[in-house]
Design a protein around this motif. Sequence first.
Motif, PDB file in Angstrom:
ATOM      1  N   PRO A  10       0.699  -1.382  -0.214  1.00  0.00           N
ATOM      2  CA  PRO A  10       0.057   0.008   0.133  1.00  0.00           C
ATOM      3  C   PRO A  10       0.920   1.457  -0.083  1.00  0.00           C
ATOM      4  CG  PRO A  10       0.208  -0.988   2.206  1.00  0.00           C
ATOM      5  CD  PRO A  10       0.749  -2.033   1.540  1.00  0.00           C
ATOM      6  N   ALA A  11       2.244   1.200   0.430  1.00  0.00           N
ATOM      7  CA  ALA A  11       3.051   2.331   0.554  1.00  0.00           C
ATOM      8  C   ALA A  11       4.301   1.984   0.133  1.00  0.00           C
ATOM      9  CB  ALA A  11       2.714   2.949   1.890  1.00  0.00           C
ATOM     10  N   VAL A  60       7.488   7.810 -12.208  1.00  0.00           N
ATOM     11  CA  VAL A  60       6.732   6.777 -13.097  1.00  0.00           C
ATOM     12  C   VAL A  60       5.750   5.765 -12.514  1.00  0.00           C
ATOM     13  CG1 VAL A  60       7.146   4.939 -14.804  1.00  0.00           C
ATOM     14  CG2 VAL A  60       8.851   6.905 -14.635  1.00  0.00           C
ATOM     15  N   PHE A  61       6.263   5.340 -11.338  1.00  0.00           N
ATOM     16  CA  PHE A  61       5.656   4.360 -10.618  1.00  0.00           C
ATOM     17  C   PHE A  61       4.465   4.813  -9.432  1.00  0.00           C
ATOM     18  CE2 PHE A  61       9.461   2.439 -12.358  1.00  0.00           C
ATOM     19  CZ  PHE A  61       9.023   1.462 -13.080  1.00  0.00           C
ATOM     20  N   GLY A  62       4.538   6.117  -9.225  1.00  0.00           N
ATOM     21  CA  GLY A  62       3.394   6.722  -8.340  1.00  0.00           C
ATOM     22  C   GLY A  62       4.203   7.585  -7.238  1.00  0.00           C
ATOM     23  N   LEU A  63       3.876   8.837  -7.296  1.00  0.00           N
ATOM     24  CA  LEU A  63       4.441   9.750  -6.707  1.00  0.00           C
ATOM     25  C   LEU A  63       4.552   9.636  -5.064  1.00  0.00           C
ATOM     26  CD1 LEU A  63       6.055  12.491  -7.015  1.00  0.00           C
ATOM     27  CD2 LEU A  63       4.027  13.533  -6.789  1.00  0.00           C
ATOM     28  N   PRO A  66       2.638   3.528  -4.529  1.00  0.00           N
ATOM     29  CA  PRO A  66       2.731   2.685  -5.876  1.00  0.00           C
ATOM     30  C   PRO A  66       1.300   2.661  -6.578  1.00  0.00           C
ATOM     31  CG  PRO A  66       3.487   1.543  -3.991  1.00  0.00           C
ATOM     32  CD  PRO A  66       3.122   2.701  -3.213  1.00  0.00           C
ATOM     33  N   LYS A  67       1.561   2.810  -7.913  1.00  0.00           N
ATOM     34  CA  LYS A  67       0.260   2.667  -8.806  1.00  0.00           C
ATOM     35  C   LYS A  67      -0.135   1.555  -8.687  1.00  0.00           C
ATOM     36  CE  LYS A  67       1.651   6.620 -11.938  1.00  0.00           C
ATOM     37  NZ  LYS A  67       2.140   6.681 -13.378  1.00  0.00           N
TER      38      LYS A  67
END
Length: 326
Positions: A10-11, A60-63, A66-67
């Motif tokens: 989740p993080a 790219v993968f989530g600021l 995670p996306k």
Amino acid sequence: MKTMNAIVQPAYGSVEVLRFEEVERPELGDGEVRVRVHAAAVCQGDVHLLTGTPYLVRLVFGLLRPKRRIAGQEMAGTVEEVGPHVTALKPGDEVYGQVPGGAFAEYVCAPADLFAPKPANLTFEQAAAVPISGMTALQGLRDVGQLKPGQKVLINGASGGVGTFAVQIAKALGAEVTAVCSTRHVDKVRSLGADRVIDYTREDFTRGPERYDVMLDLVGNRPVSDCRAVLAPKGVFVSSAGSPGGNWIGPVVWILGVMLAGMFGSQRMTSLMARPRREDLLVLRSLIEAGKVTPVIEQRYALRETAAALSHVAEGHAQGKTVIVV
């Protein structure tokens, strides 16, 4: 609603953020296949996506988080269902490949062209160890390094996931292989076919008289100038060294240094950005079925133990690949 077991992230953070949960199975999209995952492998990239470092990866993968809530990229399994317009695969096919995420779970959906038939002489666990590391080694030596039969190649970091494949692929390409690793890995690397193994705790490979046509650097622990010194006048330096440079900018400075060095002299200095290619999975399958390449697996973990598997890889001294049995 059909469910599955998965490792949920989740993080960003340490392995403590990972959760073993029952979640909804992924939906099958057009051009995709749903694969029952039998095994997945852990690569260094999974560690970077876990921690979110270097911080540039978050662009790219989530600021902030995670996306993709389920990580994992290398896997092998059985096709359960195919989407519309998929003709290359059918239910029941045993496949392996690199997916953009979701491999640390019982099921994954991904584009069909990311998969290829599993090598017939490998178990699912062995096949899961191949895609990213095998393709990185193949593209680095064959495509970027343009390694030819009879040439001399040096592989720095020969005992790791990519390195164990690189030694074998270089031999399959007809090269004379010098491999660099630590003491505990010397015998294993030699057994893979290396003509010479240098224990870096006892010998500095940059100080020797030998000159190499190609150097594949998988560690990034020596200055580019030192690496250049062991290249032949027309030699090629190929860097796939992860993220030397710290948590903020990671490999940017390293890559820029390699590019800058390549602007001067007759030697070619370049960085490798490996790409998933079904064609390369087929090449690797042929090499494996011919007995020229065999995955090296040091540790196996259950899906519930994915956190321990990531910790093992994060330590940086794993021999070959670390596999998760799903």
